[in-house]
Design a protein around this motif. Structure first.
Motif, short mmCIF file in Angstrom:
data_model
loop_
_atom_site.label_atom_id
_atom_site.label_comp_id
_atom_site.label_asym_id
_atom_site.label_seq_id
_atom_site.Cartn_x
_atom_site.Cartn_y
_atom_site.Cartn_z
N GLN A 108 0.85 -1.20 0.00
CA GLN A 108 0.00 0.00 0.00
C GLN A 108 0.89 1.25 0.00
O GLN A 108 1.89 1.30 0.72
CB GLN A 108 -0.86 -0.02 1.25
CG GLN A 108 -1.90 1.08 1.29
CD GLN A 108 -2.69 1.01 2.59
OE1 GLN A 108 -3.05 -0.06 3.05
NE2 GLN A 108 -2.95 2.16 3.18
N GLY A 109 0.53 2.20 -0.83
CA GLY A 109 1.29 3.44 -0.88
C GLY A 109 2.45 3.41 -1.87
O GLY A 109 3.12 4.41 -2.09
N SER A 110 2.68 2.24 -2.48
CA SER A 110 3.81 2.14 -3.41
C SER A 110 3.53 2.89 -4.71
O SER A 110 4.47 3.24 -5.44
CB SER A 110 4.11 0.67 -3.72
OG SER A 110 2.98 0.05 -4.30
N GLY A 111 2.25 3.11 -5.00
CA GLY A 111 1.90 3.78 -6.25
C GLY A 111 1.21 2.83 -7.21
O GLY A 111 1.13 3.08 -8.41
N THR A 246 8.54 3.27 -8.76
CA THR A 246 7.81 4.54 -8.72
C THR A 246 8.59 5.60 -7.94
O THR A 246 9.57 5.30 -7.27
CB THR A 246 6.44 4.37 -8.04
OG1 THR A 246 6.67 3.98 -6.68
CG2 THR A 246 5.60 3.33 -8.73
N LYS A 247 8.11 6.81 -8.06
CA LYS A 247 8.60 7.98 -7.30
C LYS A 247 10.08 8.28 -7.57
O LYS A 247 10.79 8.74 -6.69
CB LYS A 247 8.32 7.80 -5.81
CG LYS A 247 6.84 7.44 -5.56
CD LYS A 247 6.45 7.44 -4.12
CE LYS A 247 5.08 6.79 -3.97
NZ LYS A 247 4.59 6.74 -2.62
N LEU A 248 10.48 8.01 -8.80
CA LEU A 248 11.85 8.34 -9.16
C LEU A 248 12.04 9.85 -9.35
O LEU A 248 13.15 10.31 -9.57
CB LEU A 248 12.27 7.58 -10.43
CG LEU A 248 12.88 6.21 -10.15
CD1 LEU A 248 12.99 5.39 -11.41
CD2 LEU A 248 14.25 6.33 -9.50
N ASP A 249 10.95 10.59 -9.29
CA ASP A 249 11.04 12.05 -9.39
C ASP A 249 11.43 12.65 -8.03
O ASP A 249 11.89 13.76 -7.95
CB ASP A 249 9.68 12.64 -9.81
CG ASP A 249 8.55 12.14 -8.92
OD1 ASP A 249 8.47 10.91 -8.69
OD2 ASP A 249 7.75 12.96 -8.46
N GLY A 250 11.22 11.88 -6.97
CA GLY A 250 11.45 12.42 -5.63
C GLY A 250 12.92 12.48 -5.29
O GLY A 250 13.78 12.34 -6.16
P1 GDP Z 1 -1.21 2.36 -3.75
O1 GDP Z 1 -1.65 2.37 -2.32
O2 GDP Z 1 -0.04 1.44 -3.96
O3 GDP Z 1 -2.30 2.10 -4.72
O4 GDP Z 1 -0.58 3.80 -4.04
P2 GDP Z 1 -1.21 5.07 -4.79
O5 GDP Z 1 -1.26 4.84 -6.26
O6 GDP Z 1 -2.45 5.48 -4.10
O7 GDP Z 1 -0.03 6.13 -4.52
C1 GDP Z 1 0.31 6.57 -3.24
C2 GDP Z 1 0.71 8.05 -3.32
O8 GDP Z 1 1.90 8.19 -4.10
C3 GDP Z 1 -0.33 8.91 -4.00
O9 GDP Z 1 -0.38 10.15 -3.35
C4 GDP Z 1 0.21 9.08 -5.42
O10 GDP Z 1 -0.22 10.27 -6.02
C5 GDP Z 1 1.70 9.08 -5.18
N1 GDP Z 1 2.49 8.60 -6.32
C6 GDP Z 1 2.31 7.50 -7.06
N2 GDP Z 1 3.30 7.37 -7.99
C7 GDP Z 1 4.11 8.45 -7.84
C8 GDP Z 1 5.31 8.89 -8.49
O11 GDP Z 1 5.87 8.28 -9.40
N3 GDP Z 1 5.86 10.05 -8.02
C9 GDP Z 1 5.31 10.76 -6.99
N4 GDP Z 1 5.93 11.88 -6.60
N5 GDP Z 1 4.19 10.36 -6.35
C10 GDP Z 1 3.60 9.23 -6.76
#
Ligand code: GDP
Length: 294
Positions: A108-111, A246-250
């Motif tokens: 959860q939260g991985s994107g 994911t989140k390679l922009d961070g």
């Molecule tokens: P899930 O719980 O795995 O389904 O995760 P979500 O898709 O809901 O993503 C969790 C949070 O990370 C959300 O606020 C998204 O907008 C954010 N997020 C997802 N992918 C990225 C990414 O590549 N970069 C950034 N900066 N945020 C992301």
């Protein structure tokens, strides 16, 4: 992305480039700096050691000491070895079956949900008929999130908010897809905040029931070494086909991107670089290595 790592590598090569006559000791020092830069970027220690040992052997084997520009040759060798480490060449997603099923896994939260939307958007742009399936039976908010994304990109979302049986929902979704001409079904699953036995059993059962042509594991690159460990655990249970970073922009140090392929031996297939639907790229190891080396 990788700013710190790129800076440190650049510094290591600059020292070598500024040295008059290159000796084996100069090369060894530079290689040691490369190793330190990789470890600082969160690359697994063993991986950093292995790759830098190879870089050193290659450099000496290719006569870097008498090369016209030893610094440049060492950069080239480093780029080649980082490319190999990250898998060599790009690997496509397997889309087979009628409909083809793609299973999305991860914490959860991985994107996961965001990626599910992005991937559907990419496929839709290629003219494919896609159906999204919300199989997170624990978080009603996750179903809503997928519905909002679906609306945004114009892709239908199948959900049964009252049903607590993910396999049943997914099977109904497959029937729906067949009846409605949907060729690719992407199943978003429930994740937990940490690896947990119940989640693993559920997703294993889903995989068995659905027989997807591709199972993707989504992981947050900001979590560094944890990303690699989580990938290992998921792979042991799921034997997934590819990784989405994911989140390679961070403010990521990039270590996960560099070591995950080597440790888990599964290809990275996509990278996500933001929250917007268009922030997605197919992963090319050579381009990534080039980016790291600036
Ligand atoms: P899930 O719980 O795995 O389904 O995760 P979500 O898709 O809901 O993503 C969790 C949070 O990370 C959300 O606020 C998204 O907008 C954010 N997020 C997802 N992918 C990225 C990414 O590549 N970069 C950034 N900066 N945020 C992301």
């Amino acid at each position: 992305m990788f700013d710190n790592l790129s800076l440190k590598l650049d510094r290591a090569f600059k020292t070598l480039k500024g040295t008059g006559k290159i000796t084996e000791i100069n090369v060894a020092t530079t290689v040691k700096e490369i190793r330190r830069a990789l470890i600082d970027a969160d690359v697994n220690y063993k991986v950093a050691k292995e790759v830098t040992d190879t870089i050193k052997d290659e450099a000496l084997g290719r006569d870097v000491l008498i090369a016209v520009s030893p610094g440049q040759l060492l950069v080239k060798i480093t780029q080649e070895e980082l490319t190999k480490l990250m898998g060599g060449s790009k690997v496509d997603v397997n889309i087979k079956g009628d409909p083809a099923v793609i299973l999305i896994s991860g914490l959860q939260g991985s994107g996961k949900t965001t990626f599910t939307g992005k991937f559907a958007n990419l496929l839709k742009k290629q003219g494919r008929q896609v159906l999204l399936v919300a199989c997170d039976i624990y978080r009603p908010a996750a179903i809503d999130q997928l519905k909002v994304l679906g609306e945004q990109i114009g892709v239908e979302v199948y959900a049964e908010p009252e049903n607590k049986n993910a396999i049943e929902i997914a099977n109904h979704a497959l029937d729906y897809a067949k009846k409605n001409g949907k060729k690719i079904v992407i199943v978003d699953t429930a994740g937990r905040l940490a690896v947990d036995e119940q989640m693993m059993q559920e997703i294993e059962a889903l995989k068995k029931a659905l027989n997807p042509s591709e199972t993707l594991f989504v992981v947050d690159s900001m979590t560094g070494q944890d990303a690699v460990n989580t990938a290992k655990t998921f792979d042991e249970r799921l034997n997934f086909d590819g990784v989405v970073l994911t989140k390679l922009d961070g403010d990521t140090r990039g270590g996960a991107a560099i070591s995950i392929r080597h440790v888990v031996n599964k290809p990275i297939k996509f990278i996500s670089t933001g929250e917007k639907m268009e922030n997605i790229d197919v992963f090319h190891p050579d381009r990534m290595a080039q980016r790291i080396l600036g």
